[in-house]
Design a protein around this motif. Sequence first.
Motif, mmCIF file in Angstrom:
data_model
loop_
_atom_site.group_PDB
_atom_site.id
_atom_site.type_symbol
_atom_site.label_atom_id
_atom_site.label_comp_id
_atom_site.label_asym_id
_atom_site.label_seq_id
_atom_site.Cartn_x
_atom_site.Cartn_y
_atom_site.Cartn_z
ATOM 1 N N ASP A 181 0.835 -1.207 0.000
ATOM 2 C CA ASP A 181 0.000 0.000 0.000
ATOM 3 C C ASP A 181 0.868 1.255 0.000
ATOM 4 N N TRP A 182 1.997 1.173 0.696
ATOM 5 C CA TRP A 182 2.929 2.310 0.730
ATOM 6 C C TRP A 182 3.461 2.602 -0.672
ATOM 7 N N ASP A 183 3.819 1.566 -1.397
ATOM 8 C CA ASP A 183 4.323 1.742 -2.766
ATOM 9 C C ASP A 183 3.270 2.397 -3.658
ATOM 10 N N ILE A 184 2.022 1.969 -3.493
ATOM 11 C CA ILE A 184 0.936 2.539 -4.302
ATOM 12 C C ILE A 184 0.781 4.028 -4.014
ATOM 13 N N LEU A 185 0.815 4.378 -2.730
ATOM 14 C CA LEU A 185 0.671 5.790 -2.360
ATOM 15 C C LEU A 185 1.845 6.625 -2.865
ATOM 16 N N MET A 186 3.048 6.080 -2.773
ATOM 17 C CA MET A 186 4.220 6.822 -3.233
ATOM 18 C C MET A 186 4.141 7.088 -4.740
ATOM 19 N N GLN A 225 -4.988 10.110 3.010
ATOM 20 C CA GLN A 225 -4.675 8.684 2.894
ATOM 21 C C GLN A 225 -3.383 8.335 3.632
ATOM 22 N N VAL A 226 -2.402 9.216 3.553
ATOM 23 C CA VAL A 226 -1.143 8.998 4.277
ATOM 24 C C VAL A 226 -1.391 9.020 5.787
ATOM 25 N N MET A 227 -2.206 9.972 6.218
ATOM 26 C CA MET A 227 -2.535 10.060 7.642
ATOM 27 C C MET A 227 -3.240 8.796 8.120
ATOM 28 N N LEU A 228 -4.148 8.281 7.297
ATOM 29 C CA LEU A 228 -4.862 7.059 7.663
ATOM 30 C C LEU A 228 -3.924 5.855 7.674
ATOM 31 N N MET A 229 -2.994 5.810 6.729
ATOM 32 C CA MET A 229 -2.027 4.709 6.714
ATOM 33 C C MET A 229 -1.225 4.691 8.015
ATOM 34 N N LYS A 230 -0.869 5.862 8.502
ATOM 35 C CA LYS A 230 -0.136 5.952 9.768
ATOM 36 C C LYS A 230 -0.990 5.431 10.918
ATOM 37 N N ARG A 231 -2.263 5.795 10.927
ATOM 38 C CA ARG A 231 -3.156 5.336 11.990
ATOM 39 C C ARG A 231 -3.352 3.822 11.922
ATOM 40 N N ASP A 267 -12.212 -5.715 10.506
ATOM 41 C CA ASP A 267 -12.740 -4.357 10.309
ATOM 42 C C ASP A 267 -11.647 -3.422 9.799
ATOM 43 N N LEU A 268 -10.447 -3.585 10.335
ATOM 44 C CA LEU A 268 -9.340 -2.727 9.928
ATOM 45 C C LEU A 268 -8.950 -2.995 8.474
ATOM 46 N N LYS A 269 -8.961 -4.257 8.074
ATOM 47 C CA LYS A 269 -8.650 -4.601 6.681
ATOM 48 C C LYS A 269 -9.661 -3.962 5.728
ATOM 49 N N TYR A 270 -10.926 -3.978 6.129
ATOM 50 C CA TYR A 270 -11.968 -3.381 5.291
ATOM 51 C C TYR A 270 -11.752 -1.875 5.146
ATOM 52 N N LEU A 271 -11.429 -1.216 6.251
ATOM 53 C CA LEU A 271 -11.185 0.229 6.206
ATOM 54 C C LEU A 271 -9.955 0.548 5.361
ATOM 55 N N ARG A 316 -10.837 0.364 1.690
ATOM 56 C CA ARG A 316 -11.586 1.542 1.240
ATOM 57 C C ARG A 316 -10.681 2.768 1.125
ATOM 58 N N ALA A 317 -9.796 2.924 2.101
ATOM 59 C CA ALA A 317 -8.979 4.143 2.156
ATOM 60 C C ALA A 317 -7.975 4.231 1.019
ATOM 61 N N LYS A 318 -7.468 3.097 0.549
ATOM 62 C CA LYS A 318 -6.416 3.136 -0.470
ATOM 63 C C LYS A 318 -6.959 3.223 -1.893
ATOM 64 N N SER A 319 -8.277 3.223 -2.043
ATOM 65 C CA SER A 319 -8.874 3.314 -3.372
ATOM 66 C C SER A 319 -8.479 4.619 -4.056
ATOM 67 N N GLY A 320 -8.209 4.538 -5.334
ATOM 68 C CA GLY A 320 -7.842 5.734 -6.087
ATOM 69 C C GLY A 320 -9.019 6.648 -6.354
ATOM 70 N N GLU A 321 -10.237 6.173 -6.095
ATOM 71 C CA GLU A 321 -11.438 6.966 -6.354
ATOM 72 C C GLU A 321 -12.118 7.432 -5.074
ATOM 73 N N VAL A 322 -11.458 7.254 -3.943
ATOM 74 C CA VAL A 322 -12.059 7.643 -2.674
ATOM 75 C C VAL A 322 -12.162 9.166 -2.592
ATOM 76 N N THR A 323 -13.239 9.652 -1.990
ATOM 77 C CA THR A 323 -13.455 11.090 -1.857
ATOM 78 C C THR A 323 -13.032 11.569 -0.473
ATOM 79 N N GLU A 324 -12.916 12.886 -0.338
ATOM 80 C CA GLU A 324 -12.546 13.446 0.967
ATOM 81 C C GLU A 324 -13.602 13.127 2.018
ATOM 82 N N ARG A 325 -14.860 13.142 1.617
ATOM 83 C CA ARG A 325 -15.935 12.826 2.555
ATOM 84 C C ARG A 325 -15.820 11.382 3.040
ATOM 85 N N GLU A 326 -15.539 10.480 2.116
ATOM 86 C CA GLU A 326 -15.364 9.078 2.500
ATOM 87 C C GLU A 326 -14.177 8.915 3.441
#
Length: 329
Positions: free
Chosen positions: A83-88, A106-112, A146-150, A153-163
């Motif tokens: 996931d880190w590679d994808i974000l980079m 997304q980076v902030m969520l990855m840290k969490r 639950d964490l895997k599901y989140l 969702r978070a790493k999707s390239g189409e995720v919105t700020e609201r999501e």
Amino acid sequence: MDTSHLDEESHDVIQLKTCPRCKKGIRKSLRYGNVIKQQLLDIEKVKAKVNGDQVEIEAAKKDLETSLRALKPTLESEDEERDWDILMKRVTKLSNMFMAAVTKNQVMLMKRFAEINQKMKHRLSIKTQSQVNDESRVEGFSLQEDLKYLQKRAKSGEVTERELHDINLECTRVNLRLELCLLKHDIASVNLTPEESHGQMMRDVRDELSSGKLIQTERLDELLDMLSGVRKAYPCLLPLTPEEKQQIVTAMGLKQGHWYKCPQGHIYAITECGGAMEKSTCPDCGAVIGGENHRLVEDNQVATEMDGARYPAWSEQANMENYVIMDEA
């Protein structure tokens, strides 16, 4: 058309003028040419503000790359590194400030996510501790799912700020569930019977978290404070801070590899050579600690968090580090 034009002027909205009948955007009009041109200019200004200039974009990319590089050493699984590679890669392709804002979240969520995963691994140890009670084990696996599901969702390239906002809120909820699970686990590990008021407080937190209702950040913070209050009421439940660990290690004057922990995570030290030569019982939970013939009992392990040691002081791995192995010519 005149009436429609006047109606649209009464609204403070920057958008193309539309046909009053078919609602199609009007880009050319002899009669309203200047109005259309001004509207298009206003739209371009808005787009430029949203996209940002190149200097802002490059600065945002640099900040995100710095944050990601600082985050990478904390990742402990192949999935997290993937996931880190994808974000980079996504950061290197940033072309506007809107996507920069989304990627920052997304980076902030990855840290969490990484922090929660580490907490589950090192403090609950679902996969390695045979003495974790059934309730904690079941809740631990539920939290992992639950964490895997989140994360998905978070790493999707189409995720919105609201999501991402909603995911962050749910992440806080998952973290609170984990804190409750850890508190129950720690109470059970030291055979502690909490006061009725504290037990009721924990049940109230559990019921609210499992209600399925939306819980705002402020309320989640209040629930976390409630659990922290219960933990602080019993000194035996308070984890050591990094400063306290350093003070203990310094005071004992032992080299690396002398610190171990029982199946429940309670820390103890073996002096002399650091090798286990006899068995005993943990004063906190009664589990077997130590070992025989320089071998730890199977469910004990090196307490890396105390002094950074990866192996017991008396072990083949530790001894091999004293030698430099040269490549054969």
